[in-house]
Design a protein around this motif. Structure first.
Motif, PDB file in Angstrom:
ATOM      1  N   ARG A  35      -3.916 -29.022  26.676  1.00 25.33           N
ATOM      2  CA  ARG A  35      -2.957 -29.842  25.922  1.00 25.33           C
ATOM      3  C   ARG A  35      -3.608 -30.420  24.666  1.00 25.33           C
ATOM      4  N   GLU A  36      -4.852 -30.849  24.765  1.00 29.22           N
ATOM      5  CA  GLU A  36      -5.558 -31.397  23.598  1.00 29.22           C
ATOM      6  C   GLU A  36      -5.766 -30.322  22.532  1.00 29.22           C
ATOM      7  N   ILE A  37      -6.141 -29.132  22.964  1.00 30.01           N
ATOM      8  CA  ILE A  37      -6.320 -28.037  22.003  1.00 30.01           C
ATOM      9  C   ILE A  37      -4.973 -27.690  21.369  1.00 30.01           C
ATOM     10  N   SER A  38      -3.931 -27.634  22.183  1.00 29.13           N
ATOM     11  CA  SER A  38      -2.599 -27.273  21.695  1.00 29.13           C
ATOM     12  C   SER A  38      -2.062 -28.280  20.690  1.00 29.13           C
ATOM     13  N   LYS A  39      -2.445 -29.531  20.817  1.00 26.09           N
ATOM     14  CA  LYS A  39      -1.979 -30.551  19.876  1.00 26.09           C
ATOM     15  C   LYS A  39      -2.593 -30.372  18.488  1.00 26.09           C
ATOM     16  N   GLY A  40      -3.710 -29.651  18.401  1.00 27.21           N
ATOM     17  CA  GLY A  40      -4.358 -29.433  17.111  1.00 27.21           C
ATOM     18  C   GLY A  40      -4.004 -28.120  16.447  1.00 27.21           C
ATOM     19  N   LEU A  41      -3.192 -27.300  17.124  1.00 30.01           N
ATOM     20  CA  LEU A  41      -2.821 -25.994  16.573  1.00 30.01           C
ATOM     21  C   LEU A  41      -1.368 -26.013  16.113  1.00 30.01           C
ATOM     22  N   ARG A  42      -1.132 -25.476  14.926  1.00 29.51           N
ATOM     23  CA  ARG A  42       0.208 -25.456  14.323  1.00 29.51           C
ATOM     24  C   ARG A  42       0.990 -24.245  14.808  1.00 29.51           C
ATOM     25  N   CYS A  43       2.270 -24.460  15.011  1.00 32.08           N
ATOM     26  CA  CYS A  43       3.164 -23.356  15.363  1.00 32.08           C
ATOM     27  C   CYS A  43       3.426 -22.545  14.090  1.00 32.08           C
ATOM     28  N   PRO A  44       3.179 -21.236  14.094  1.00 30.42           N
ATOM     29  CA  PRO A  44       3.413 -20.438  12.890  1.00 30.42           C
ATOM     30  C   PRO A  44       4.885 -20.375  12.472  1.00 30.42           C
ATOM     31  N   VAL A  45       5.799 -20.597  13.401  1.00 35.41           N
ATOM     32  CA  VAL A  45       7.224 -20.544  13.079  1.00 35.41           C
ATOM     33  C   VAL A  45       7.705 -21.906  12.573  1.00 35.41           C
ATOM     34  N   CYS A  46       7.416 -22.947  13.328  1.00 32.60           N
ATOM     35  CA  CYS A  46       7.917 -24.295  12.986  1.00 32.60           C
ATOM     36  C   CYS A  46       7.153 -24.905  11.819  1.00 32.60           C
ATOM     37  N   GLN A  47       5.882 -24.667  11.722  1.00 34.77           N
ATOM     38  CA  GLN A  47       4.984 -25.084  10.655  1.00 34.77           C
ATOM     39  C   GLN A  47       4.809 -26.588  10.533  1.00 34.77           C
ATOM     40  N   ASN A  48       5.584 -27.380  11.205  1.00 34.02           N
ATOM     41  CA  ASN A  48       5.402 -28.817  11.130  1.00 34.02           C
ATOM     42  C   ASN A  48       5.197 -29.405  12.516  1.00 34.02           C
ATOM     43  N   GLU A  49       5.081 -28.553  13.506  1.00 29.59           N
ATOM     44  CA  GLU A  49       4.887 -28.992  14.872  1.00 29.59           C
ATOM     45  C   GLU A  49       3.664 -28.306  15.452  1.00 29.59           C
ATOM     46  N   SER A  50       3.037 -28.992  16.382  1.00 25.72           N
ATOM     47  CA  SER A  50       1.954 -28.345  17.105  1.00 25.72           C
ATOM     48  C   SER A  50       2.563 -27.378  18.117  1.00 25.72           C
ATOM     49  N   PHE A  82     -11.235 -18.615  18.323  1.00 29.38           N
ATOM     50  CA  PHE A  82     -10.543 -17.372  18.670  1.00 29.38           C
ATOM     51  C   PHE A  82      -9.144 -17.350  18.057  1.00 29.38           C
ATOM     52  N   VAL A  83      -8.422 -18.451  18.170  1.00 28.18           N
ATOM     53  CA  VAL A  83      -7.061 -18.513  17.620  1.00 28.18           C
ATOM     54  C   VAL A  83      -7.100 -18.444  16.094  1.00 28.18           C
ATOM     55  N   VAL A  84      -8.058 -19.125  15.481  1.00 26.73           N
ATOM     56  CA  VAL A  84      -8.186 -19.093  14.018  1.00 26.73           C
ATOM     57  C   VAL A  84      -8.556 -17.693  13.544  1.00 26.73           C
ATOM     58  N   ALA A  85      -9.393 -17.003  14.292  1.00 24.87           N
ATOM     59  CA  ALA A  85      -9.763 -15.637  13.912  1.00 24.87           C
ATOM     60  C   ALA A  85      -8.548 -14.705  13.943  1.00 24.87           C
ATOM     61  N   ARG A  86      -7.619 -14.957  14.851  1.00 28.85           N
ATOM     62  CA  ARG A  86      -6.431 -14.100  14.953  1.00 28.85           C
ATOM     63  C   ARG A  86      -5.332 -14.490  13.969  1.00 28.85           C
ATOM     64  N   TYR A  87      -5.120 -15.782  13.753  1.00 26.69           N
ATOM     65  CA  TYR A  87      -3.972 -16.245  12.970  1.00 26.69           C
ATOM     66  C   TYR A  87      -4.354 -16.879  11.637  1.00 26.69           C
ATOM     67  N   GLY A  88      -5.613 -17.040  11.366  1.00 28.71           N
ATOM     68  CA  GLY A  88      -6.048 -17.641  10.109  1.00 28.71           C
ATOM     69  C   GLY A  88      -6.130 -19.153  10.210  1.00 28.71           C
ATOM     70  N   GLU A  89      -6.719 -19.749   9.210  1.00 22.45           N
ATOM     71  CA  GLU A  89      -6.942 -21.193   9.229  1.00 22.45           C
ATOM     72  C   GLU A  89      -5.654 -21.991   9.070  1.00 22.45           C
ATOM     73  N   PHE A  90      -4.577 -21.325   8.695  1.00 26.45           N
ATOM     74  CA  PHE A  90      -3.270 -21.970   8.580  1.00 26.45           C
ATOM     75  C   PHE A  90      -2.831 -22.585   9.904  1.00 26.45           C
ATOM     76  N   VAL A  91      -3.291 -22.015  11.005  1.00 23.56           N
ATOM     77  CA  VAL A  91      -2.851 -22.459  12.323  1.00 23.56           C
ATOM     78  C   VAL A  91      -3.437 -23.825  12.697  1.00 23.56           C
ATOM     79  N   LEU A  92      -4.414 -24.313  11.964  1.00 23.50           N
ATOM     80  CA  LEU A  92      -4.993 -25.631  12.238  1.00 23.50           C
ATOM     81  C   LEU A  92      -4.146 -26.720  11.597  1.00 23.50           C
ATOM     82  N   LEU A  93      -3.795 -27.746  12.380  1.00 27.07           N
ATOM     83  CA  LEU A  93      -3.044 -28.866  11.810  1.00 27.07           C
ATOM     84  C   LEU A  93      -3.929 -29.718  10.904  1.00 27.07           C
ATOM     85  N   LYS A  94      -5.231 -29.788  11.212  1.00 25.27           N
ATOM     86  CA  LYS A  94      -6.188 -30.486  10.348  1.00 25.27           C
ATOM     87  C   LYS A  94      -7.167 -29.440   9.819  1.00 25.27           C
ATOM     88  N   PRO A  95      -6.907 -28.892   8.618  1.00 26.22           N
ATOM     89  CA  PRO A  95      -7.787 -27.840   8.100  1.00 26.22           C
ATOM     90  C   PRO A  95      -9.187 -28.369   7.809  1.00 26.22           C
TER      91      PRO A  95
END
Length: 151
Positions: A35-50, A82-95
Motif C-alpha cells: 500500500r505504501e509503494i502504491s501510494k507513491g506510484l501514479r496511475c497512467p490513465v488517471c494521472q492525478n491519482e495513485s 522495476f515499475v519505473v523501468a517498465r513505465y518510465g519516470e512519469f509513473v512516480l508521483l514525486k519525481p
C-alpha cells in the motif's frame, strides 16, 4: 442490516474501495508495504491519482505487479525501480531531481529570476528616460492662437 452496510460503504473513502479483496496479501506487513509503494506510484490513465486510489484496470494490474514483486522478495526500492523501468519516470508521483529532471526543477526559479531582472531593467530604464518635451510656440503661432481665442 443491508441499509447499515450500504451506509457504511458510502461513508468509506474511495481509496479503500479501489483495492479489491482478491488483491490483498495474507501477510499484513507485506500488504502495508504494498500500500505504501502504491501510494507513491501514479496511475497512467488517471494521472492525478495513485494506483492505490485509482479504479482503472491498469492501476489494478500495477497493484498486482507490486504485490507479486514483494512476494518474490524484492525490496521496496527494487519494486519501484522495476515499475519505473517498465513505465518510465512519469509513473512516480514525486519525481526525482536527478537526471534530466533537474532542468524542470530549476526552470521555475530561473524563470522567476529572469522575469525579475527584465522587470528591474525595464523600470530602471523608464525612470531614467526623458519626458517628451513640448516645443514652445513660435511668435507667429502665438499670435495666431490669440486671434482664434478672441473669436
Amino acid at each position: 442490516m443491508i441499509r447499515v452496510f450500504l451506509i457504511i460503504l458510502l461513508l468509506l473513502p474511495g481509496s479503500l474501495l479501489a483495492v479489491q479483496p482478491d488483491e490483498i496479501l495474507a501477510d499484513p506487513v507485506m500488504e502495508e508495504r504494498a500500500r505504501e509503494i502504491s501510494k507513491g506510484l501514479r496511475c497512467p490513465v488517471c494521472q492525478n491519482e495513485s494506483i492505490d486510489e485509482s479504479h482503472a484496470n491498469i492501476a489494478r494490474d500495477l497493484r498486482l505487479l507490486v504485490r507479486d514483486r514483494l512476494v518474490e522478495g524484492d525490496s521496496d526500492a527494487e519494486v519501484v525501480d522495476f515499475v519505473v523501468a517498465r513505465y518510465g519516470e512519469f509513473v512516480l508521483l514525486k519525481p526525482t531531481i536527478g537526471g534530466s529532471n533537474w532542468m524542470l526543477w530549476a526552470a521555475g526559479p530561473f524563470m522567476l529570476l529572469l522575469a525579475m531582472t527584465v522587470g528591474f531593467f525595464y523600470l530602471r530604464g523608464r525612470d531614467s528616460a526623458r519626458a517628451p518635451q513640448e516645443d514652445a510656440l513660435s511668435v507667429d503661432e502665438a499670435a495666431r492662437l490669440k486671434e482664434i481665442l478672441k473669436e
